[in-house]
Write an enzyme that holds these catalytic residues in place. Structure first.
Site, PDB file in Angstrom:
ATOM      1  N   LYS A  54       0.840  -1.204   0.000  1.00  0.00           N
ATOM      2  CA  LYS A  54       0.000   0.000   0.000  1.00  0.00           C
ATOM      3  C   LYS A  54       0.868   1.245   0.000  1.00  0.00           C
ATOM      4  O   LYS A  54       0.626   2.189  -0.753  1.00  0.00           O
ATOM      5  CB  LYS A  54      -0.944  -0.013   1.214  1.00  0.00           C
ATOM      6  CG  LYS A  54      -2.088  -1.004   1.041  1.00  0.00           C
ATOM      7  CD  LYS A  54      -2.870  -1.261   2.327  1.00  0.00           C
ATOM      8  CE  LYS A  54      -3.885  -2.381   2.091  1.00  0.00           C
ATOM      9  NZ  LYS A  54      -4.628  -2.766   3.295  1.00  0.00           N
ATOM     10  N   GLN A  98      -4.716  -1.320   9.502  1.00  0.00           N
ATOM     11  CA  GLN A  98      -4.680  -2.657   8.901  1.00  0.00           C
ATOM     12  C   GLN A  98      -5.364  -3.672   9.829  1.00  0.00           C
ATOM     13  O   GLN A  98      -5.033  -3.761  11.005  1.00  0.00           O
ATOM     14  CB  GLN A  98      -3.216  -3.061   8.639  1.00  0.00           C
ATOM     15  CG  GLN A  98      -3.059  -4.388   7.932  1.00  0.00           C
ATOM     16  CD  GLN A  98      -3.607  -4.363   6.499  1.00  0.00           C
ATOM     17  OE1 GLN A  98      -3.412  -3.408   5.753  1.00  0.00           O
ATOM     18  NE2 GLN A  98      -4.304  -5.411   6.120  1.00  0.00           N
ATOM     19  N   ASP A 121     -10.763   3.265   3.893  1.00  0.00           N
ATOM     20  CA  ASP A 121     -11.240   1.886   3.781  1.00  0.00           C
ATOM     21  C   ASP A 121     -12.762   1.847   3.617  1.00  0.00           C
ATOM     22  O   ASP A 121     -13.316   0.814   3.221  1.00  0.00           O
ATOM     23  CB  ASP A 121     -10.868   1.094   5.050  1.00  0.00           C
ATOM     24  CG  ASP A 121      -9.686   0.154   4.826  1.00  0.00           C
ATOM     25  OD1 ASP A 121      -9.386  -0.152   3.659  1.00  0.00           O
ATOM     26  OD2 ASP A 121      -9.080  -0.266   5.826  1.00  0.00           O
TER      27      ASP A 121
END
Ligand code: NAP
Length: 293
Positions: A54, A98, A121
């Protein structure tokens, strides 16, 4: 006739190029650089790889990217402190914590602490609610990527029957909502669904997001259907090495489907590209460069 293979790597590469151009335009317009912060708690090997990828992709698109690492034994309060600092930091446009988190930390509490405007997200209840209300929202990256793959493959969605197998908050549910927005008639299937093979066979668009290696067999697929395989499963391969397979038995399904995504190289590359897109979108929205509903 064998199915067309939907090339996720190629579609993701073109989206990344589009985002990089958007980042350049953003810099020219604002003098600022979009910033992504990824928070990693613990040493989980798969998470480390995801986080590294990422960061690399964000930098590749011209963004600023930082990783904040906390030890596996970090408290929920310590993580919430990091989130609060990133919420307050004007240079941070996107915050991604995460998952999964260690057992002592409540995922829901952390997700709810993230500023919805920086929730790249798309897991915060405000963004989930906005998505379901049909409002402008930061939508979860994996299902957003699937929609782009369906568009790139020329799959007709209006009025099509879409069956989404899986009802998780990160894939199945938002996937169903995005397909509904695109005027599909949507059925969500799960572990309690009766006669799943027959239901799947009625799908013009079949999305498998289950986490069970090669569960969807060739005789589950309607001839000509678009099949999207979200699954990433490690199974023992040749020479003692693991290999990646999806939730769909690819060879069988490809013999029946009209179009199908491979694993790897299908949905996977789209997830990160859509994360970059969300980060740019958040950066623009935070500076009033796009209209929020
Ligand atoms: P998850 O949270 O474990 O959810 C799995 C879903 O599948 C649940 O809704 C479950 O039903 C359903 N299910 C389980 N067994 C089933 C069965 N036998 N028949 C029908 N439905 C069944 O998984 P997830 O996070 O959504 O991820 C799904 C897959 O996508 C995994 O392989 C994951 O690695 C992969 N994934 C890939 C990406 C990517 O970037 N490509 C991103 C995220 C996830 P219940 O709700 O009834 O338990």
């Amino acid at each position: 006739m064998a199915a067309r293979i939907i090339d996720g790597k190629a579609v993701a590469a073109s989206l990344r190029a589009e985002v990089a151009a958007g980042v350049a335009a953003f810099k020219a317009e604002t003098g600022a650089v979009p910033g992504l912060a990824v928070v990693l708690v613990g040493e989980d090997a798969a998470s480390q790889v995801y986080v590294r990828n990422k960061n690399k992709a964000a930098e590749g698109a011209g963004m600023r990217s930082e990783t904040i690492r906390l030890p596996a034994h970090a408290s929920e309060a310590a993580l919430l402190d990091v989130v609060a600092r990133l919420n307050a930091d004007p240079g941070t446009d996107g915050i991604l914590v995460q998952l999964p988190l260690p057992a002592q930390i409540r995922e829901g509490a952390v997700i709810e602490a993230i500023d919805p405007a920086k929730d790249v997200d798309g897991f915060h209840p405000v963004n989930v609610g906005r998505l379901w209300l049909g409002q402008e929202a930061l939508a979860p990256c994996t299902p957003t990527g699937v929609m782009r793959l369906l568009a790139a493959s020329g799959t007709a969605l209006r009025g099509a029957h879409a069956v989404v197998v899986g009802r998780s908050n990160i894939v199945g549910k938002p996937m169903a909502q995005l397909l509904l927005r695109a005027d599909c008639t949507v059925t969500i299937a799960h572990s309690r669904t009766r006669d799943l093979p027959a239901l799947a066979r009625s799908a013009d668009v079949l999305v498998a997001a289950v986490g069970r290696a090669e569960m969807v067999r060739g005789d589950w697929v309607k001839p000509g259907a678009a099949v999207i395989d979200v699954g990433i499963n490690r199974v023992p391969g040749a020479a003692g090495k693991d290999r990646l397979v999806g939730d769909v038995h690819h060879a069988e399904a490809a013999a029946v489907a009209g179009a199908i995504t491979p694993v790897p190289g299908g949905v996977g590359p789209m997830t990160i590209a859509c994360l970059l897109e969300n980060t740019l979108k958040a950066a623009r929205a935070r500076r009033g460069l796009v209209r929020r509903a």
